[in-house]
Design an enzyme around this catalytic site. Structure first.
Site, PDB file in Angstrom:
ATOM      1  N   ASP A   1      -3.551 -70.768  52.262  1.00  0.00           N
ATOM      2  CA  ASP A   1      -4.757 -70.874  51.525  1.00  0.00           C
ATOM      3  C   ASP A   1      -4.292 -70.840  49.921  1.00  0.00           C
ATOM      4  O   ASP A   1      -3.921 -69.654  49.368  1.00  0.00           O
ATOM      5  CB  ASP A   1      -5.896 -69.701  51.771  1.00  0.00           C
ATOM      6  CG  ASP A   1      -7.010 -69.554  51.147  1.00  0.00           C
ATOM      7  OD1 ASP A   1      -6.938 -70.411  49.902  1.00  0.00           O
ATOM      8  OD2 ASP A   1      -7.707 -68.765  51.131  1.00  0.00           O
TER       9      ASP A   1
ATOM     10  N   GLU B   1      -5.812 -70.855  46.249  1.00  0.00           N
ATOM     11  CA  GLU B   1      -7.086 -71.008  45.249  1.00  0.00           C
ATOM     12  C   GLU B   1      -6.599 -70.496  44.116  1.00  0.00           C
ATOM     13  O   GLU B   1      -7.484 -70.730  43.109  1.00  0.00           O
ATOM     14  CB  GLU B   1      -7.993 -70.191  45.879  1.00  0.00           C
ATOM     15  CG  GLU B   1      -8.526 -70.568  47.301  1.00  0.00           C
ATOM     16  CD  GLU B   1      -9.420 -69.838  47.853  1.00  0.00           C
ATOM     17  OE1 GLU B   1     -10.408 -69.452  47.133  1.00  0.00           O
ATOM     18  OE2 GLU B   1      -9.493 -69.241  49.290  1.00  0.00           O
TER      19      GLU B   1
ATOM     20  N   ASP C   1     -14.122 -70.117  59.882  1.00  0.00           N
ATOM     21  CA  ASP C   1     -13.113 -69.174  59.281  1.00  0.00           C
ATOM     22  C   ASP C   1     -13.620 -67.942  58.930  1.00  0.00           C
ATOM     23  O   ASP C   1     -14.563 -67.989  58.240  1.00  0.00           O
ATOM     24  CB  ASP C   1     -12.124 -69.878  58.596  1.00  0.00           C
ATOM     25  CG  ASP C   1     -13.086 -70.313  57.080  1.00  0.00           C
ATOM     26  OD1 ASP C   1     -12.926 -69.684  56.130  1.00  0.00           O
ATOM     27  OD2 ASP C   1     -13.487 -71.416  57.010  1.00  0.00           O
TER      28      ASP C   1
END
Length: 648
Positions: A133, A135, A45
């Site tokens: 994503d 985080e 990625d």
């Protein structure tokens, strides 16, 4: 991507020094080619931090997929996204896109971030599932962050039809999302970020028993074509289709629609395609239009047959078709009998029958009367009297075929009359004269009074004829002469007043010096009136015996202008004839109009050949067969035969 949550900046620095440095050193000394791992497809990625990437080298190093950053927040787009997307796609890698979430304690709309991602990222069939994503908490509590993530993934699902993946570390998920099971239970796949372990620690009870789909196993990998460290990943399996967006396409060709599982396929083609997660079951329902029915499923639903519903498991590109149809009903009417068949097959009946044919089919119906009948006409959604009728099946079709009983007549049956050929000659009283040469050919003329004069033609090719009046022999004519002479008189008297008939019949014999058996008739004179080109009231052609013929024989003529006439009442008639090496051309006329020209030549003799005129109004008609006196080059003669008639 970084997916490990640190309690403080100091701890984060400490982790990097103590833990990551040895790992980085190991990775930097490893070979940059992708090492094969059993049951796992390798990939990477990337984002703008990888700078310019040589995707040809990445592909050569063994990468099978690349997941790239597309967006962050509600406005940011990674500046390398489009370039990376194109380069990886061209080199044959499976490509995916991820969004970096930016939740905040202040009002931040996850829907706006989802919409920004959907508008920017390519999420098409064959692409890796879209990714969130997560985080950072942005200061949100566990319930608030759960709601934020739930709102984002549900919005993407609503916009694309696909449940996105969630990227997170085990620590972050358990600490900041309360080890929520809701996402696993609702089918959202997991991309787990867990480095420096032999296998990842999967939160939410091994993600509801489903385990991880992708695993980011290092953030400091080295790969040919990338000058920086790069995240490296595994797919849980070797068949990437199980991690790619799938597509279901439903074909609907009319006559109904298909709905269910996010599909609402209509005749205009709208709503016939949707994206899905790989392995998702989709249940489709066929909904016929009024008067229609489902004939069958094809494609991915073929095993469902004609059941109203079909459940298909979607992986990759999957297509299914619902074939709807309408009934085609055929009825047979009339006094006769016959069959109707169809192309494509489905109709085959001698009585009423029905078949359901697919919507849009052009069905060609063909009539075939039995040996004792003839075809009358099509009615209903077909019309006319041709042998075939084409119908377009876009609604229920109803057709009837009428067959009329046939009556077979001998060649000299009721309503028949035969005229001899006519030869033009300016010396004849009417400019032409009747002529024939075959034995038993005859012409009969009516007259009144006790006497009649017959004007004949004499010449080198003329033979003998017998004359009778009122069926009583009256004499014989020998037409032989050294040169052609018209207007040769033959007078017959003593027959009393009233109506009489004079018949001239070819004997087929001749004088020794004659070169033929022709008999020529120029005119008749009765009651002081000369009738040039007289019209016979009856006539015959010469008869030929043949066991193969309809009635043991047939009549024949080869002189141009000779005609066989049938007067009948009905909807059609058939001329029964024979074909052979000495046969010529004839014209077929109906009610004074030329219907067709017929060539009777055949290399071998054929009896019972038929030429039919059908589709007439049910009334009186006149059918004429006219000898042309010509033939094709291969033929040895110009003869035309009549073996009988069939009237319907």
């Amino acid at each position: 991507m970084v997916a490990i949550a640190f309690p403080s900046s100091f701890a984060k620095r400490l982790f990097a020094v103590v833990v990551l440095a040895p790992v980085l050193a190991v990775v930097l000394t490893a070979r940059p080619a992708m090492a094969a791992v059993a049951d796992r497809a390798p990939g990477i990625d990337v984002s703008r931090w990888q700078n310019v990437i040589d995707w040809q080298k990445v592909a050569a190093a063994g990468a099978e997929f690349a997941i790239m950053k597309a967006t962050e927040g509600s406005k940011y787009e990674d500046p390398t996204y489009a370039t990376n997307l194109g380069g990886a796609t061209v080199r044959g890698l499976s490509v995916g896109s991820y969004h970096v979430a930016t939740p905040k304690a202040t009002a931040v709309d996850p829907v706006a971030e989802a919409d920004h991602f959907v508008a920017t990222a390519r999420n098409g069939v064959g692409d890796i599932l879209p990714v969130l994503d997560i985080e950072h908490t942005g200061g949100l509590s566990v319930p608030q962050l759960q709601d934020w993530v739930r709102a984002w993934v549900m919005r993407v699902k609503a916009r694309t039809g696909v449940r996105p993946m969630i990227y997170a570390s085990p620590y972050f998920w358990r600490t900041n999302l309360g080890d929520s099971h809701w996402f696993a239970d609702h089918g959202y796949p997991l991309w787990i970020a867990h480095w420096k372990v032999n296998k990842p620690d999967v939160p939410a009870a091994n993600w509801g028993g489903r385990g991880w789909t992708f695993w980011q196993w290092t953030s400091s990998g080295r790969v040919h074509g990338i000058t920086t460290n790069v995240d490296r990943d595994h797919f849980h399996g070797t068949n990437l289709r199980n991690g790619q967006i799938a597509r279901l396409t439903v074909h609907d060709e009319g006559g109904g629609r298909v709905a269910g599982g996010g599909i609402d396929c209509r005749p205009d083609g709208s709503g016939c395609t949707r994206l899905t997660n790989p392995g998702d079951p989709v249940t489709l329902t066929a909904i016929p239009a009024a008067g229609a029915s489902l004939l069958r499923w094809t494609g991915a639903c073929a095993s469902a047959g004609s059941a109203p519903t079909c459940t298909v498991v979607v992986r990759g590109r999957v297509a299914a078709t619902a074939v709807f149809g309408y009934p085609v009903d055929v009825s047979v009417t009339g006094t006769g009998g016959g069959t109707v068949t169809s192309s494509p097959a489905g109709i085959h009946c001698g009585a009423d029958c029905s078949a359901r044919l697919p919507y849009g089919t052009t069905a060609v119906l063909t009539e075939s009367p039995d040996s004792a009948s003839g075809f009358g006409a099509w009615e209903g959604d077909c019309g006319g009297s041709s042998a075939t009728c084409a119908v377009s099946v876009t609604s229920p079709v109803s057709v009837s075929a009428r067959f009329d009983a046939a009556v077979t007549l001998d060649e000299d049956g009721a309503g028949t009359r035969y005229a001899w050929g006519r030869k033009a000659d300016p010396r004849a009283l009417g400019g032409s004269y009747l002529v024939d040469r075959r034995p038993a050919a005859s012409q009969t003329f009516g007259f009144r009074g006790g006497a009649i004069t017959l004007f004949s033609v004499s010449g080198p090719t003329m033979g003998r004829a017998g004359v009778s009046i009122d069926d009583t022999p009256a004499g014989t004519i020998d037409g032989y002469a050294r040169s052609l002479r018209e207007g040769v008189r033959h007078r017959f008297t003593g027959w009393g007043s009233g109506a009489h008939s004079l018949t001239v019949r070819v004997l087929g014999t001749k004088a020794p010096r004659a070169r033929g058996t022709l008999v020529g008739l120029d005119a008749v004179r009765a009651n002081g009136v000369v009738r040039a080109n007289p019209k016979p009231i009856e006539g015959t052609w010469g008869r030929v015996a043949a066991a193969e013929a309809t009635n043991g024989g047939y009549v024949l003529n080869d002189v141009a202008g000779a005609a066989a006439t049938l007067r009948f009442h009905g909807t059609g008639a058939t001329w029964i004839t024979s074909r052979g090496p000495s046969m010529g051309l004839a014209q077929l006329w109906i009610d004074g109009k030329l219907a067709r020209t017929v060539d009777l030549y055949a290399a071998t003799r054929v009896f019972g050949a038929r030429r039919t005129i059908d589709g007439l109004a049910d009334r009186s008609h006149v059918l004429r067969v006219v000898v042309l006196g010509t033939h094709r080059a291969a033929s040895r003669g110009a003869a035309v035969a009549v073996d009988g008639w069939i009237v319907r």
